[in-house]
Each structure stands twice: as C-alpha cells, then as structure tokens.
Write an enzyme that holds these catalytic residues in place. Sequence first.
Site, short mmCIF file in Angstrom:
data_model
loop_
_atom_site.label_atom_id
_atom_site.label_comp_id
_atom_site.label_asym_id
_atom_site.label_seq_id
_atom_site.Cartn_x
_atom_site.Cartn_y
_atom_site.Cartn_z
N CYS A 1 27.63 55.45 52.82
CA CYS A 1 26.33 55.21 52.17
C CYS A 1 25.15 55.42 53.11
O CYS A 1 23.99 55.38 52.69
CB CYS A 1 26.31 53.81 51.58
N HIS B 1 21.86 53.67 43.27
CA HIS B 1 22.45 54.01 44.56
C HIS B 1 23.35 55.25 44.48
O HIS B 1 24.56 55.17 44.66
CB HIS B 1 23.23 52.78 45.07
#
Lengths: 388, 388
Positions: free
Chosen positions: B84, B334
């Site tokens: 991420c 996200h």
Amino acid sequence: MVNSAVIGYYTTQFGELWERSLMDLLKEALFGALTETGLQIDQIDAIFFSNMLSGVLDNDLHLGAKISEIIGQNIPIFRTESACASGGMAFHLGLNYLRSGSGKTVLILGGEKMTDYDLETITTSLASAASEEEQQAGLTFPGLYGLLAQSYLSTFNYTEENLAHISVKNHYHGSFNEKGHFQNQLSLQQVMSSPYVASPLKVLDCSPISDGAAAIVLTVDANLINKSPHKIKVLTSQVATDTISLKDRQNLLELKATKIASEKAFKACGLTPKDINLVELHDCFTIAEILALEDLGFWEKGRGGAEAVKQKTRFDDNDGLIVNTSGGLKASGHPVGATGIKQIGELFLQINGLATSRQIQSCNYALTHNVGGSGGTAVVNIFSNYED
Amino acid sequence: MVNSAVIGYYTTQFGELWERSLMDLLKEALFGALTETGLQIDQIDAIFFSNMLSGVLDNDLHLGAKISEIIGQNIPIFRTESACASGGMAFHLGLNYLRSGSGKTVLILGGEKMTDYDLETITTSLASAASEEEQQAGLTFPGLYGLLAQSYLSTFNYTEENLAHISVKNHYHGSFNEKGHFQNQLSLQQVMSSPYVASPLKVLDCSPISDGAAAIVLTVDANLINKSPHKIKVLTSQVATDTISLKDRQNLLELKATKIASEKAFKACGLTPKDINLVELHDCFTIAEILALEDLGFWEKGRGGAEAVKQKTRFDDNDGLIVNTSGGLKASGHPVGATGIKQIGELFLQINGLATSRQIQSCNYALTHNVGGSGGTAVVNIFSNYED
C-alpha cells in the site's frame, strides 16, 4: 558526474533448486555480496530489489519489508518489476539514487523461484508480461519470439541452423561456469534435433526456467572504491521502453527499445560499439542474441544470422567482441529477477580477472543488455576498468 | 539541492468502477495530469508507476511497456511495488531520478483495480503483503491492525469509541470530496453499531476496496515551475522499512518505520511537527490514523485516543493541525497503487486553493504519510508553498 563503481558481486547457484525458497536464495546472495566486499549491513544505505513473479506464483508481495526482517535494518528497500528486465531496472534506479545524493552505497538484489510450478503455470505467469490481446490469443514468450524469428529468417534468407549456433556457443561458455544452470556443451546436431516449442524455435533455442539470486554492491564512496581490491566503473545506464504488442510495432526485425537505450548509452559515455569487447546480453531465445547484437550496433541489420555461424564471439576464439561468457540466459539460466544483476556481475568477474576457467584476456569497455518481455523494456549499461 | 515542485495533479473518481479497466483509469489519470499542466507527453522524461495487485489478480505484469503503448513514447517507465506504500515509493524514486540529473520532468502515476473480485480473493491477495507465517495463520490486514488496536486500547485504557471518532471525522471530510469513494457522513452511532471485521475493528473502522488512479507531474525545470500557475515545493521525501511480522517487533504500540521516516524528514528540512498544519496520512484503519499521528510526532504516544474524540483535526474546526481533508483512505477510498499519489495531490489542491468546498484557510507546510502492510514500509514527504 560523481564516479560510481560496482565493488562486489555474489551469485547463488542457478538451476532447479527445489530445496531452496526464494528467501533462502535472496539471503544467500545478499550476505554473499556483503562478505565479498567486507562490508557490514549497516554500511548499506538502501536496497534495490528486483523480482517478477513472487506475487503471481506465490501470493508474496511487499518483499522489501520481508528483506528488512532478514537484515534487521530499517533502510529503504525498493522493489521494481519490469518483467525480465527487472534486474537491470533495479540497477538503474540504484545508480540514480546514489547520483541524487540520497546515499553512498546501495545493494542491488534480485532473485526468482520458478521451478516449483508446473510448466503451464509458469508459462502462463511469464505471459503476464505480454499484452492482454496476446495473452488472450494464447501467445506465450516462445510464441512471440518465434514470430520475431520467423520474420527474421524469412526476410534475410536464413535457416534454423543460423539460430542454433548461438545456443552451441552459449553452452560452450556455460560449460566453464560452475554457477550456471547447464554446464553441458551442445552440438549443432543436438540443438537442431531438439523438439519445436514454437516454430522455428526449438527447446534448445530457449533459455530455461531457473531458480537463483544475485547481488552486487554499488557505491559512490571514493574511500570505499579506493580500498576495494575489485571494482568496475559505471560509465552509463540507460533505459527505453516500447509498445509491448508486436502488432503495434512498425518493424519486427528490430527491438526499438534496445536500439534507443544503446544509442543513448553510447552517446552518454562518448563510446561506439567498436570500443566494447565484452557483452552480456539478453539471449532469452537464440534469435534474441542475434537481434540484440544488431540493435546494439555491433552487427549490421541482417548480418547476425551469418555472424552467428562463425561462432567468433567466444571468450577463447574471437575477433575482438566476446558475448555471454556466463553462458548467457540460455546456458547459465534465467531466474528472471536475478538475470540483469548476474549480467553485471559477470562483467565484474571478467574485468577483475576473477572469471576462472572462462577468463578473457583483457577488457577495456563492457556492456550489459537486459530486456523485458518481447522487447517492451530495455536497459543498457556500460562499464570499464576502474582507473583511479 | 535543486528545487523540485509538483506542478499538476489529476485523480479519477475513486469507487466501485465496474465498467472501467485498470488501463482505462491509468490513461485517464495520465492524460488528465498532462492536461492540467498544459504539457505534451513528449515533455515527460520518465514515468514512475505504482501498482500492487495487477499481477496477482489479473496476471498482468510489465505494465511499463503497456503504458509505453498508450503514450506512444519510448521513455523509461519504472514500476515499483511496496504494497500500500507503492505510490509513495514511486514518488520518492521519481524525485531521486530528477535530483540525479537523469531528467527534468517526470510523471508519477498509480492505480489499482480491485472491485471486480470476490471479497475472499481480494482479502487473500492483499494479505500477500503480510509475512508467510501470518498468511498461514490466516491473518488478514484487518486482523493484523485488529491486533495493533487491541494492544493500543488495552495499554492506554481506551474503548472502541475512541477509534470510531476517526471514521466520523474522515467521513465528514469525505462528504466534501466529489472524487472520493464515499461521500456520506457517518454518526458515531453508525460506526459503533457496524459489524465487527476483526475485533475491535468494525467494518466502519476499515478503508474500503476501491478502484481508481491518480497522477502528478513533478519537475526540477525552473522555467516550467516559474510558468506554472499551481505548484507546491517538495522539501523532502524519506523512506524507512521495518520487519513485516508483528511478532518480530519490539513494540506493537508504534510503527517504527513511520517514526524513522518522519524523524529523517523533519531533520532533512529543519522543521518540527509544530510547523505542519496539514497532513494526509495512511488511515487504512481508524487505529492507523491514531498511531500515525503519534509516530509522526504530532501527538504524544498514548494521547491519540483522547485527541480523536475531540475531532479537532477538521478542515473547518481545528487547533492548527488538519488531517485527511480528502476523507483519507477511509472515506475517499484506497485503490492501493493510487493512494500515495492522491495524498500528495490533496496537498497540491489545498495549498493552491483548489480544494473547493473543503478548502482550508492557509497552509505553510504539509506532510504526507503512506504505509505498506502493517507498517513494513513508510514514506513521509514534506511540502510547502512554492515561493520563488
């Protein structure tokens, strides 16, 4: 520009290493390179890590943090992926990192674990580097390079024998490389009688599926370079990309990314192909070595098929240009993430007189050429002896 | 050091975009950022591309060459993957590239396509960023952050309500962001009554699975910076890693990589947390925002739970520190590869007065914080107004 040098190299065995995990191999290469240089891990400012397939094959990503765990350090660790050019790209980014002033010494580490999977899985996974359309058409990398080979042979009136000589020559070199995947010599007859994978390419025109890892230490620290007994100087590193789909290329007889990257590289260091006498290039298939030597400017376009037959790029029998003393991808193996790093390591061994039974006599300038996919990415690096 | 500036930003809609492919989204972001800056593609020297999962989910690798195909240029295109934190890492490498002198202007591009898969597939794929042992134990990311949350709440005597306030605040911000995944406000009661995912974390403590892409243009070209109507100055970019396995950490109450990267960042630009009044940070879970604000040095360790309740980091009601005006990962979504780039883009909008209904009054210094996995990688960047 600040001087940069490779001051250490380590490669694991390349081959079918069923008892070793990817992390085992990476750990061996990482600490092996440190041992070679006498450095401690806390002297490394960052790691540039290359791997193509651990996500696809083993649901294993974010390997930077996993490497941090092994080394017990909190340094930046960057993973790069550009298919089979991942190792060359990691080197390029590591060099830029040093030239930006962000660090003094970095480790370039790459590895791949490929032989634990059935052939369909691995072939399909490698095809992830091809375009969606090519994948949907069922084209694999032997298929794509088979199309390039067909185009080349028919345009220049060569036969499959012209390709086969590349494999014979690289297996000859490979027979002197104890770290390589294959250490057997091949006769022309053996290559020619091997079964087709994707006509006109036969199984012995193709580089193997291999496991392995390799690491080099790259530094701009003048004291460290000075103290290092073994070193090569980095003159330039250049990258180019091209459309991945063969159908979108104007010309199937050349790999444009290789051409652009090598033109930029020669320009950047003021050299020409004539100055280079040692090359490690990306012979994922025999046709790829022929195309590369043409696109890098060593042979005129179309001459490669004839030149291959002469087999005059051997370490012990050449006309001034020596190619793939490691055995190339064909014989020494192609653990994808490690390949671009091993290429640089081979030049390091040769230039420093460490190449044992395959040692060349002398080398002024040497070049590596690392390709992703069917030519979508190319990295060309040029090195020399390090003269203080 | 040469001045560098972000001179343009574009983000696609974030959300469940079932009719759009990853390439569609990347193309929109890439050309969107060019349009914003008025640049042509041939003014871009290289692209730094971030994506985590296209290999694992869609057998789609070597996207550099696939992007080359879209733009019809042969420039270097580097893909980086650090789970991420991939977007932040791409920015960091792009900045180093410019500072090394390899180019004048680069595009940082990231995207992810995540909503076409069933929840088990996507959760397992995201767990590729966890250690092998954690994966084998069945730990997913909500599970790992759930453990961090348990440790925090029990050590400092907080309850789940302390976490829930983060979600309420970020959804409040998200309600002003028309490009965000969720634009609904949430009440404390709604968060508290949502079902558990991994105790003490409930579904409304978790950032969503999103599709989206974002791009920024980064340059060291003084003329270009001068001509650009909108810009922010890059003061520093710092990266740190940490052991990925929670069991190997000395302390579960802090994310060490965040701490190290932020200490390096503040030192590099001679600022302290007191100088920063705008932060976009990595709130993949509510607990992550609390830990981050402590580890970045804004709040003392253990104070975050109490601070969260005050909700005084809103754009329109704060004590001088504003956090996640985009809505953060929680509300704006996200799409992993895009997140670190969108964070920088949000600061770009705010500092240039382009943030429409969520515009803050003024900003001197701003910070982004992007995390990979359960804290294995952290990228901290600091920006300011661009003053000639």
